[in-house]
Each structure stands twice: as C-alpha cells, then as structure tokens.
Design an enzyme around this catalytic site. Structure first.
Site, PDB file in Angstrom:
ATOM      1  N   ASP A  62      24.329   3.162  36.512  1.00 34.95           N
ATOM      2  CA  ASP A  62      24.298   4.119  35.844  1.00 34.95           C
ATOM      3  C   ASP A  62      25.473   3.762  36.295  1.00 34.95           C
ATOM      4  OD1 ASP A  62      24.579   5.935  34.342  1.00 34.95           O
ATOM      5  OD2 ASP A  62      23.292   7.231  34.453  1.00 34.95           O
ATOM      6  N   ASN A  89      30.381  -3.535  29.269  1.00 39.98           N
ATOM      7  CA  ASN A  89      30.186  -3.636  27.760  1.00 39.98           C
ATOM      8  C   ASN A  89      29.407  -2.116  27.848  1.00 39.98           C
ATOM      9  OD1 ASN A  89      28.830  -4.217  25.182  1.00 39.98           O
ATOM     10  ND2 ASN A  89      26.741  -3.802  26.550  1.00 39.98           N
ATOM     11  N   PHE A  94      27.737   8.513  18.853  1.00 41.58           N
ATOM     12  CA  PHE A  94      26.432   9.075  18.153  1.00 41.58           C
ATOM     13  C   PHE A  94      26.832   8.972  17.111  1.00 41.58           C
ATOM     14  CE2 PHE A  94      28.040  11.966  21.858  1.00 41.58           C
ATOM     15  CZ  PHE A  94      26.946  13.096  21.941  1.00 41.58           C
ATOM     16  N   ALA A 192      35.292  10.600  17.829  1.00 38.01           N
ATOM     17  CA  ALA A 192      34.692  10.699  19.354  1.00 38.01           C
ATOM     18  C   ALA A 192      35.064   8.834  19.993  1.00 38.01           C
ATOM     19  CB  ALA A 192      34.616  11.757  19.546  1.00 38.01           C
ATOM     20  N   TYR A 193      34.416   8.099  18.931  1.00 36.56           N
ATOM     21  CA  TYR A 193      34.188   7.079  19.153  1.00 36.56           C
ATOM     22  C   TYR A 193      35.366   6.120  19.094  1.00 36.56           C
ATOM     23  CZ  TYR A 193      32.212   2.130  19.372  1.00 36.56           C
ATOM     24  OH  TYR A 193      32.022   1.219  20.343  1.00 36.56           O
ATOM     25  N   GLY A 194      36.220   6.753  17.870  1.00 32.21           N
ATOM     26  CA  GLY A 194      37.583   5.789  18.317  1.00 32.21           C
ATOM     27  C   GLY A 194      38.369   5.839  19.419  1.00 32.21           C
TER      28      GLY A 194
END
Length: 276
Positions: A62, A89, A94, A192-194
C-alpha cells in the site's frame, strides 16, 4: 540471496498495472512482482495470470502506508540485494461527476498520486541496480494541466533546476489553495488529477537529474509516461485502448536494453519523447 533480476509493479492487481505485469512475465528475464494493497485481491490476480501460463509473484504493498513500503524494501534487499525494474503505476482518480468537494479531491488525489509515489521512490530508488529502469506512470493530463497553469507556475514546473523540496512545496500549496477556495485565482487549473500528474512528471525529471549527479556511470534510466486512454475502472468503458495496449509504452521503457543511454528524465507517450 537470489541473483535473479527482479521487477516490481505497484498497484498491479487490475487495469494497466495487471497488463504491465502480464507483459513483463512474457518479456522480462527474472522475477516479476505483482503488488496490491489487498493481499486477497493480489493473490486472485496472480491466479488469473497463472491460468494464462505465466508465473508472477505477489507482495502486499500500500503506497500510502510507509510501513508497507518499508516491508517491501526490506524484502527486496534481503532476497535480491536490490531491484532492477520499478514501475510506479498505483494511482487514483475521482470520476468527472463525483460530488466530493474539490478541496477533498485535491488532498486525496495528491496524497496517493504524488506524495505516496514520492515516498516509494525515496525508499526504492537507492535499491536500483546498475542498468536499472524506473517508469513513473503519469498522464497526458499532466501536460494539459501544465498548459492551464499561470505563466509563473509553468515556468517553475518547466525549470531544469527545480528541486524536489520546491516541487513538494508547490504541491502542498495547491492543496492549501484548494482548501481556501483560491486555487484558480492562484493560477492553478481546476483538475486535481492533472496537477497530481504534473507533479509526477516533474518529479521524474528531478529524479533523473539526481541520478545523473549521483550515479552517472550506472546506466540507470528513469522516465515518466502516459499509457494513453485505457479501458479501466478509472477511465471507464469508452476509452480507446485495452489495458494490454496501455501497457505497451510503460513496458517499452521498463525493458530498454542495457546499452541504451536514453530516454532519461523524459515524458514519453506512444513510445515517443514528448515536449514538456
């Protein structure tokens, strides 16, 4: 201690990670470890690949748990004396229509995608053997997010001298600005992901630079890459690539021949170095 080469893929019980393990089992001469947070899910994924005639091994990991990272680190040191291939990876995203407040999405996404990835790199990169390969899975969204940042932020993220500490402060600032509701005013894009993947790409550039400074003659190559838009739980069923197709670029970078002197410190998509 085994002299067998060893590869580790984080977050690999499904999706692109599982496809990377599948390809490495076929092409990498050595032991390939499929890792998962949940031991049961990891073993089920291993059983699935064994049915295909492949022989992956499994280890719990984890990346959000420092003790879990340390346990893997100790295991690799004790059993292999290091590590030959690391594919980072593990990551989260979201869904577009997720009602979770943006500041929460920012904190949770960066915690895993950037900060936890950094933690595992800090632990495992010192174990990488000469001619080792490190692949950090980023995304084309890192490039798109960068383009939507203010000129000042773009300059910082593109700098050839930015330090890891400076990058960490920027990622922390994004989370704090999101909590205050001022992230757009402060020059951040509304993704947020970007932003998390911009962090991963820049971190990769920094790590490659440090390897040049500290282990110049060891022939280690480290890159960030975009697997493409892949049909996974994360990207959904409309994506254009199968997981096995998504694994192609990461596996290409993981298996660069010992004689290769590049790419290194690059952002790669479709096996081709992209402009950052």
């Amino acid at each position: 201690m085994s002299s067998t080469p060893v590869a580790v893929v984080t977050g690999s019980n499904k999706g692109i990670g599982l496809a990377i393990v599948r390809a490495l089992c076929k092409q990498f001469t050595g032991d390939v470890y499929l890792t998962a947070r949940n031991v049961k899910q990891g073993k089920a994924a291993v059983a699935k690949l064994q049915e295909e005639g492949l022989k992956p091994l499994s280890h719990q990991l984890d990346i959000n748990d420092l003790q879990s990272i340390q346990t893997l680190c100790d295991f690799l040191k004790e059993n292999y004396g290091g590590l030959n291939v690391l594919v980072n990876n593990a990551g989260i995203a979201f869904k577009v229509d997720d009602p979770t407040p943006f500041h929460t999405q920012a904190e949770v996404t960066l915690k895993t995608n950037f900060f936890a990835t950094r933690n595992i790199c800090n632990k495992l990169l010192p174990l990488i053997k000469p001619q080792g390969r490190i692949v950090n899975i980023s995304s084309v969204m890192s490039v798109r997010a960068l383009a939507r940042c203010s000129q000042e932020l773009q300059q910082k993220f593109r700098s050839d001298t930015i330090t890891e500490e400076e990058l960490v402060k920027l990622m922390e600032k994004f989370v704090e600005d999101s909590k205050k509701g001022v992230h757009e005013k402060e020059g951040w894009p509304n993704t947020a992901y970007g932003v998390s993947k911009t962090g991963v790409t820049v971190l990769s550039r920094i790590q490659a630079r440090l390897l040049n400074e500290t282990r110049k003659g060891d022939g280690i190559l480290l890159n960030a890459c975009c697997p493409g838009w892949v049909r996974t739980d994360m990207a959904g069923p409309k994506a254009t690539k199968s997981p096995d197709e998504g694994a192609e670029t990461p596996v290409h970078l993981a298996l660069l021949p010992p004689s290769a002197d590049g790419p290194h410190g690059q952002f790669v998509s479709e096996k081709t170095v992209q402009c950052w």
